[in-house]
Design a protein around this motif. Sequence first.
Motif, PDB file in Angstrom:
ATOM      1  N   VAL A 190       0.324 -42.282 -26.328  1.00  0.00           N
ATOM      2  CA  VAL A 190      -0.640 -41.952 -25.269  1.00  0.00           C
ATOM      3  C   VAL A 190      -0.934 -43.172 -24.406  1.00  0.00           C
ATOM      4  O   VAL A 190      -0.998 -43.084 -23.168  1.00  0.00           O
ATOM      5  N   MET A 191      -1.099 -44.322 -25.044  1.00  0.00           N
ATOM      6  CA  MET A 191      -1.362 -45.555 -24.293  1.00  0.00           C
ATOM      7  C   MET A 191      -0.200 -45.866 -23.344  1.00  0.00           C
ATOM      8  O   MET A 191      -0.419 -46.219 -22.176  1.00  0.00           O
ATOM      9  N   SER A 192       1.019 -45.724 -23.807  1.00  0.00           N
ATOM     10  CA  SER A 192       2.170 -46.017 -22.965  1.00  0.00           C
ATOM     11  C   SER A 192       2.269 -45.057 -21.795  1.00  0.00           C
ATOM     12  O   SER A 192       2.573 -45.457 -20.667  1.00  0.00           O
ATOM     13  N   ALA A 193       2.003 -43.764 -22.057  1.00  0.00           N
ATOM     14  CA  ALA A 193       2.100 -42.765 -20.991  1.00  0.00           C
ATOM     15  C   ALA A 193       1.007 -42.948 -19.946  1.00  0.00           C
ATOM     16  O   ALA A 193       1.252 -42.786 -18.747  1.00  0.00           O
ATOM     17  N   ARG A 194      -0.200 -43.283 -20.400  1.00  0.00           N
ATOM     18  CA  ARG A 194      -1.303 -43.456 -19.460  1.00  0.00           C
ATOM     19  C   ARG A 194      -1.136 -44.716 -18.609  1.00  0.00           C
ATOM     20  O   ARG A 194      -1.690 -44.802 -17.511  1.00  0.00           O
ATOM     21  N   ASN A 195      -0.399 -45.680 -19.112  1.00  0.00           N
ATOM     22  CA  ASN A 195      -0.220 -46.946 -18.387  1.00  0.00           C
ATOM     23  C   ASN A 195       1.261 -47.203 -18.131  1.00  0.00           C
ATOM     24  O   ASN A 195       1.768 -48.304 -18.385  1.00  0.00           O
ATOM     25  N   GLN A 238       6.591 -49.732 -25.812  1.00  0.00           N
ATOM     26  CA  GLN A 238       8.033 -49.515 -25.919  1.00  0.00           C
ATOM     27  C   GLN A 238       8.702 -50.564 -26.814  1.00  0.00           C
ATOM     28  O   GLN A 238       9.714 -50.274 -27.460  1.00  0.00           O
ATOM     29  N   THR A 239       8.138 -51.766 -26.842  1.00  0.00           N
ATOM     30  CA  THR A 239       8.653 -52.784 -27.764  1.00  0.00           C
ATOM     31  C   THR A 239       8.450 -52.344 -29.211  1.00  0.00           C
ATOM     32  O   THR A 239       9.344 -52.494 -30.059  1.00  0.00           O
ATOM     33  N   ARG A 275       5.042 -40.218 -25.772  1.00  0.00           N
ATOM     34  CA  ARG A 275       5.123 -40.826 -24.441  1.00  0.00           C
ATOM     35  C   ARG A 275       5.963 -39.970 -23.495  1.00  0.00           C
ATOM     36  O   ARG A 275       5.543 -39.682 -22.366  1.00  0.00           O
ATOM     37  N   GLY A 276       7.133 -39.558 -23.954  1.00  0.00           N
ATOM     38  CA  GLY A 276       8.017 -38.773 -23.081  1.00  0.00           C
ATOM     39  C   GLY A 276       7.420 -37.432 -22.697  1.00  0.00           C
ATOM     40  O   GLY A 276       7.452 -37.044 -21.521  1.00  0.00           O
ATOM     41  N   GLN A 277       6.865 -36.733 -23.671  1.00  0.00           N
ATOM     42  CA  GLN A 277       6.280 -35.421 -23.389  1.00  0.00           C
ATOM     43  C   GLN A 277       5.037 -35.528 -22.510  1.00  0.00           C
ATOM     44  O   GLN A 277       4.835 -34.725 -21.601  1.00  0.00           O
ATOM     45  N   LEU A 278       4.212 -36.533 -22.783  1.00  0.00           N
ATOM     46  CA  LEU A 278       2.979 -36.677 -22.011  1.00  0.00           C
ATOM     47  C   LEU A 278       3.281 -37.067 -20.565  1.00  0.00           C
ATOM     48  O   LEU A 278       2.618 -36.573 -19.631  1.00  0.00           O
ATOM     49  N   ALA A 285      -0.445 -29.333 -24.370  1.00  0.00           N
ATOM     50  CA  ALA A 285       0.955 -29.000 -24.116  1.00  0.00           C
ATOM     51  C   ALA A 285       1.897 -29.977 -24.825  1.00  0.00           C
ATOM     52  O   ALA A 285       3.012 -29.616 -25.210  1.00  0.00           O
ATOM     53  N   THR A 286       1.440 -31.202 -25.024  1.00  0.00           N
ATOM     54  CA  THR A 286       2.267 -32.206 -25.685  1.00  0.00           C
ATOM     55  C   THR A 286       2.397 -31.943 -27.177  1.00  0.00           C
ATOM     56  O   THR A 286       3.385 -32.337 -27.805  1.00  0.00           O
ATOM     57  N   LEU A 287       1.406 -31.272 -27.772  1.00  0.00           N
ATOM     58  CA  LEU A 287       1.401 -31.069 -29.214  1.00  0.00           C
ATOM     59  C   LEU A 287       2.523 -30.165 -29.706  1.00  0.00           C
ATOM     60  O   LEU A 287       2.931 -30.259 -30.859  1.00  0.00           O
TER      61      LEU A 287
END
Length: 317
Positions: free
Chosen positions: A118-123, A133-134, A206-209, A239-241
Amino acid sequence: MIRYFMQRLLFACLVLVSLSVFVFFLFFVAPGDPARVVAGDKATEAQLEQIRENLGLDRPIIVQYGSFVSKAIQGDLGYSYRNQQPVLDLITRRIPATVSLVIGGVIVWLAIGIPIGVMSARNAGSKKDRLGQTFILIGLSFPTFVLGMLSLYCLYFLPRKAGFMLFPAGGYKPFLDNPADWAWHLVLPWTTLALVTAAIYARLTRGQLLQVLGEDYIRTARAKGISEGKVIYKHAMRATLTPLITQLGADIAFLLGGSIVIEQVYGLQGVGALAVQAVANQDRPIIIGVVMLGGLFIVMANIIVDLLYTLLDPRMR
């Protein structure tokens, strides 16, 4: 809803029947003499014939399969060739260790993987995204056994060499005997299992969100002035779930059938360790029992996932 459930249940029964046919013919028709495994290399031909008769191996294959299915339905998976104990009892004694490993691992990897995703998708594109991603890249690159051995070396061997005990080397302690000791012995297995699997869930989340956040209804919700937190957790995450539940159901079912690597590294006497011993000893009844148990877990997980779909996605209803 009931009709849908009955259809899935019927399909599950067909899958189990197909699995039983495959497993039976794979292990009972494959090359090798079970009587020789039971009696040893020094047994006479008369002794081998007596063992074949006792095991029912002298009967036609169809009759053997019918007897196998009939007993399996009643919960009788036969007896171990090596110690002559009921296979179901052997598996039942090993299940608590495997279930404890899976439940704790699931909680830890969901608590780590989903927030990172979620953090990666939001930012997306920011430093937080690159950090996430690391973590995903490192988690996916580390084999489970390497991470397990590294954990044992850093958190068990080195502290013990320095004169104190941080974590135990491994083994399983029953929960009812001492819950604290149970958890202490499972911290390293949980962490090893979770860190590798959490990377998968972080990437999937991340991908779905990111895909959901590009939908029209998300832009509409933002245009209405709804806070970003509600947009993410109330609208987008629902929807991501769906793909996450699919992955979770498959992972739990697979691990309940035996997490072989983790159990071997940490000495957990679970279903996976039992399967490894059975393969080494050519103990076919145990192998068949473990395979059928894993198939049952996978079928049950798929049914539960299908039912959860109807709750999450109105289109399914």
